[in-house]
Write a protein that holds these residues in place. Structure first.
Motif, PDB file in Angstrom:
ATOM      1  N   ARG A  13      36.532  43.371  45.261  1.00  0.00           N
ATOM      2  CA  ARG A  13      36.831  42.193  44.443  1.00  0.00           C
ATOM      3  C   ARG A  13      36.659  40.920  45.270  1.00  0.00           C
ATOM      4  O   ARG A  13      37.546  40.559  46.063  1.00  0.00           O
ATOM      5  N   HIS A  14      35.516  40.251  45.083  1.00  0.00           N
ATOM      6  CA  HIS A  14      35.364  38.921  45.677  1.00  0.00           C
ATOM      7  C   HIS A  14      36.112  37.921  44.819  1.00  0.00           C
ATOM      8  O   HIS A  14      36.328  38.146  43.631  1.00  0.00           O
ATOM      9  N   GLY A  15      36.503  36.801  45.442  1.00  0.00           N
ATOM     10  CA  GLY A  15      37.283  35.814  44.690  1.00  0.00           C
ATOM     11  C   GLY A  15      38.758  36.201  44.575  1.00  0.00           C
ATOM     12  O   GLY A  15      39.504  35.559  43.842  1.00  0.00           O
ATOM     13  N   TRP A  16      39.171  37.232  45.317  1.00  0.00           N
ATOM     14  CA  TRP A  16      40.577  37.660  45.334  1.00  0.00           C
ATOM     15  C   TRP A  16      41.059  37.699  46.777  1.00  0.00           C
ATOM     16  O   TRP A  16      40.294  38.018  47.686  1.00  0.00           O
ATOM     17  N   LEU A  17      42.340  37.409  46.965  1.00  0.00           N
ATOM     18  CA  LEU A  17      42.871  37.475  48.335  1.00  0.00           C
ATOM     19  C   LEU A  17      44.174  38.249  48.378  1.00  0.00           C
ATOM     20  O   LEU A  17      44.845  38.438  47.355  1.00  0.00           O
ATOM     21  N   LEU A  18      44.479  38.679  49.583  1.00  0.00           N
ATOM     22  CA  LEU A  18      45.779  39.317  49.816  1.00  0.00           C
ATOM     23  C   LEU A  18      46.802  38.203  49.998  1.00  0.00           C
ATOM     24  O   LEU A  18      46.660  37.354  50.871  1.00  0.00           O
ATOM     25  N   ASP A  19      47.842  38.223  49.176  1.00  0.00           N
ATOM     26  CA  ASP A  19      48.819  37.135  49.158  1.00  0.00           C
ATOM     27  C   ASP A  19      50.104  37.518  49.873  1.00  0.00           C
ATOM     28  O   ASP A  19      50.801  36.678  50.436  1.00  0.00           O
ATOM     29  N   ASP A  20      50.420  38.804  49.833  1.00  0.00           N
ATOM     30  CA  ASP A  20      51.663  39.271  50.447  1.00  0.00           C
ATOM     31  C   ASP A  20      51.646  40.797  50.498  1.00  0.00           C
ATOM     32  O   ASP A  20      50.842  41.417  49.793  1.00  0.00           O
ATOM     33  N   PHE A  21      52.526  41.362  51.310  1.00  0.00           N
ATOM     34  CA  PHE A  21      52.643  42.823  51.312  1.00  0.00           C
ATOM     35  C   PHE A  21      53.981  43.235  51.922  1.00  0.00           C
ATOM     36  O   PHE A  21      54.590  42.488  52.692  1.00  0.00           O
ATOM     37  N   VAL A  22      54.430  44.422  51.543  1.00  0.00           N
ATOM     38  CA  VAL A  22      55.630  45.015  52.123  1.00  0.00           C
ATOM     39  C   VAL A  22      55.325  46.479  52.415  1.00  0.00           C
ATOM     40  O   VAL A  22      54.783  47.179  51.553  1.00  0.00           O
ATOM     41  N   ASP A  23      55.667  46.905  53.627  1.00  0.00           N
ATOM     42  CA  ASP A  23      55.479  48.305  53.994  1.00  0.00           C
ATOM     43  C   ASP A  23      56.742  49.057  53.589  1.00  0.00           C
ATOM     44  O   ASP A  23      57.814  48.822  54.128  1.00  0.00           O
ATOM     45  N   SER A  68      43.836  35.682  60.610  1.00  0.00           N
ATOM     46  CA  SER A  68      44.425  36.795  59.859  1.00  0.00           C
ATOM     47  C   SER A  68      45.823  36.528  59.284  1.00  0.00           C
ATOM     48  O   SER A  68      46.806  36.372  60.017  1.00  0.00           O
ATOM     49  N   PHE A  69      45.895  36.519  57.984  1.00  0.00           N
ATOM     50  CA  PHE A  69      47.191  36.453  57.298  1.00  0.00           C
ATOM     51  C   PHE A  69      48.018  37.690  57.643  1.00  0.00           C
ATOM     52  O   PHE A  69      49.225  37.606  57.872  1.00  0.00           O
ATOM     53  N   VAL A  70      47.365  38.841  57.686  1.00  0.00           N
ATOM     54  CA  VAL A  70      48.091  40.100  57.930  1.00  0.00           C
ATOM     55  C   VAL A  70      48.747  40.073  59.310  1.00  0.00           C
ATOM     56  O   VAL A  70      49.917  40.429  59.457  1.00  0.00           O
ATOM     57  N   ARG A  71      47.993  39.597  60.320  1.00  0.00           N
ATOM     58  CA  ARG A  71      48.578  39.548  61.664  1.00  0.00           C
ATOM     59  C   ARG A  71      49.777  38.598  61.706  1.00  0.00           C
ATOM     60  O   ARG A  71      50.823  38.922  62.270  1.00  0.00           O
TER      61      ARG A  71
END
Ligand SMILES: Cc1cc2nc3c(=O)[nH]c(=O)nc-3n(C[C@H](O)[C@H](O)[C@H](O)COP(=O)(O)OP(=O)(O)OC[C@H]3O[C@@H](n4cnc5c(N)ncnc54)[C@H](O)[C@@H]3O)c2cc1C
Length: 551
Positions: free
Chosen positions: A139-149, A182-185
């Motif tokens: 999915r282009h035009g989409w981003l990862l906004d948040d996550f919880v493990d 990196s947002f994830v980092r």
């Protein structure tokens, strides 16, 4: 339920999607950009990366991209592009790289030679292959906004980059292949370690990047064509890569302290480009930006629970040596088969832990090489005499020529770096007590000591030895009377490991591997070699991540 969410569709994320998708792993890849990169970005695909693209079946597509097959791929140094040429390292064209490959020996006994091609073209091929796999959703035009493990899964929020409501996605794993910022980092609170902000005359400080079209440059330069053009003068240091072999170039110029913070316009770009050429030329500016050279950074951790970091998200290079994108692709190749095995239930925690154990030292090694190259070229002092038309000028140019040619060999003829990366000490490599060859940048000694790339050879039928490997795990049985392979086959069946036995009677191969049996991982790394199958169960369990390391 998705198996793996990938944040980022650069070369790392796309390679990961291909490697996972071909194993049937359900992937969702999100990237806020509308498609692949517009800017050229990286310029060199190293031999090892090309060998992996060959394994994946599309090295020939990559080699057909970028410069025309007969375009020189030389590295050339000039005072200014239209003035003195100082040094030139000749490298094979794409056509020669294919034609002469079988005659190569020693350090360059490879299945594929490097290819000089802009990353933007590589990404297009990677995307096409990633999209063709039915278990992949891109999915282009989409981003990862948040996550919880959540421990047994990850809950991720993805949303349209243009705004709109987030969607929640549950997956077994999340991979942050989301680039240097990196947002994830950041979200994991993982810090960089290493060096940043290094100042050099060149390749240390702010750089202006201009993707441009210069239709008259070829006719203006009184020198043969090249792939990489570097200017060395006291006014402005620059480098420029040929993108399409016609009139498109990726031009990068070092900025002075007083210039670094300002806005840059197309007219400024024209002025800086004219400095590099030595005369004014009409150019079309396709894009313009600045970036910072002088990083050698590696993330403190490459993993937190079910979340992994890969590519520029995990390490940041100064681009000397052309190692950032290649290291990013190799991260993906290392990580993919491990995630796939755990998703399929045939691999366990030791496999996941081995990713950081193997890739973090490699990132430290490769960023250190890039830093040394940046010091070698960036701290070379370009004296004003270089451009003078007198004896002093001629002497300065002769000295610069000698230095730059030696530098070019150091930076651009690097089989040791790209083929000699090793995972010694990895918990899933079964060492045999033999010391590997020394790790040298410019020399690669093929060796089947477990932990490194398998030595390559051409087979009598014309195929590459690597082409004969099984799709996942390979047990090479070499020589006329290799030991029984049955214990490995039985262990593989018991552990659910997809192992193919590949026999080659040629005694020269047994000599090359210094053993009649060699176990090759799905990422084409020697996991073990030996003279008998007696420990097959323990060897395969350890290499495939079923059992913890016993040291
Ligand atoms: C001038 C220059 C020359 C270079 N030359 C070379 C070279 O010759 N050889 C070489 O090996 N390397 C080179 N590099 C480095 C190379 O370009 C990078 O190392 C490479 O792009 C890293 O790939 P990646 O997939 O890890 O990250 P990227 O290519 O940066 O991709 C990351 C992706 O993540 C996306 N993203 C960001 N945030 C999110 C989010 N929240 N959610 C989802 N997606 C997100 C971005 O849109 C991007 O598409 C060069 C770099 C520069 C600047």
């Amino acid at each position: 339920m998705i198996d793996v969410v990938i944040a980022g569709g650069g070369p790392c994320g796309l390679t990961l999607a291909i490697e996972l998708g071909r194993r049937g792993v359900r992937v969702l890849l999100v990237d806020p950009k509308p498609g692949t990169a517009f800017n050229p970005q990286a310029n060199a695909t190293q031999a090892r990366t090309m060998e992996h693209f060959r394994r994946l079946g599309f090295a020939h597509e990559i080699r057909a991209q970028g410069l025309p097959a007969d375009h020189p791929t030389d590295i050339a140094y000039f005072t200014r592009f239209a003035r003195h040429e100082l040094a030139r390292l000749r490298l094979p064209t794409a056509a020669e790289a294919v034609r002469d490959i079988r005659a190569r020996t020693g350090s360059w006994a490879v299945a594929e030679l490097p290819h000089r091609v802009a990353q933007k073209f590589v990404e297009q091929t990677l995307l096409r292959h990633a999209q063709a796999l039915p278990s992949n959703t891109i999915r282009h035009g989409w981003l990862l906004d948040d996550f919880v493990d959540r421990g047994d899964h990850v809950e991720a929020a993805v949303r349209p980059a243009a705004g709109g409501a987030p969607e929640t996605v549950r997956s077994r794993f999340l991979v942050g292949a989301d680039g240097a910022r990196s947002f994830v980092r950041h979200r994991l609170g993982i810090a960089w370690e290493g060096e940043t902000g290094v100042r050099r005359d060149f390749m240390g400080g702010r750089m202006l990047a201009v993707y441009l079209r210069a239709p008259t440059l070829g006719a203006t330069m009184p020198h043969p064509r090249a792939w990489m053009h570097v200017t060395v003068n006291a006014e402005r240091r620059t480098f420029m890569c040929a993108v399409d072999g016609r009139d498109e170039f990726a031009f990068h110029a070092a900025l002075g302290d007083a210039e670094a913070g300002r806005e840059w316009s197309a007219d400024d770009a024209r002025r800086v480009f004219a400095q590099a050429v030595g005369v004014e030329l009409p150019i079309e500016v396709l894009s313009l930006g600045t970036w910072l050279a002088g990083h050698s950074l590696v993330a403190r951790r490459f993993r937190a629970g079910n979340v992994f970091l890969a590519g520029d998200a995990a390490h940041l290079f100064t681009p000397t040596g052309g190692l950032g994108y290649n290291t990013a692709v190799e991260d993906a190749i290392n990580l993919a088969w491990k995630l796939a095995a755990v998703v399929a239930g045939t691999g366990a925690e030791p496999l996941l832990a081995s990713y950081e154990a193997e890739r973090q030292p490699l990132a430290e090694r490769n960023t250190a090489h890039a830093r040394r190259f940046a010091d070698s070229i960036g701290r070379f002092r370009a004296s004003p005499a270089l451009e003078r038309d007198d004896d002093d000028g001629r002497a300065a140019r002769a000295a610069a020529s000698a230095y730059l040619l030696e530098h070019a060999k150091r930076e651009f003829d690097i089989p040791g770096i790209t083929l000699g990366g090793r995972y010694d000490g990895s918990p899933i490599v079964v060492a045999d007590g033999i010391a590997p060859p020394p790790d040298e940048a410019n020399r690669y000694v093929p060796s089947a000591v477990p932990g490194g790339r398998p030595p390559h050879a051409w087979l009598d039928d014309g195929r590459s030895l690597f082409d004969s490997f099984h799709r996942e795990w390979t047990l090479l049985a070499l020589g006329r009377t290799p030991p029984s392979t049955a214990p490995f086959e039985n262990a593989a069946a018991r552990l659910g490991v997809d192992l193919g036995v590949v026999r080659h009677a040629d005694v020269a191969l047994a000599a090359l591997y210094e053993a009649p049996l060699a176990l090759i991982r799905p990422d084409q790394i020697v996991a073990w070699r030996g003279g008998s199958s007696d420990d097959a169960g323990a060897v395969l369990a350890r290499a495939s991540g079923h059992a913890a390391s016993r040291g």
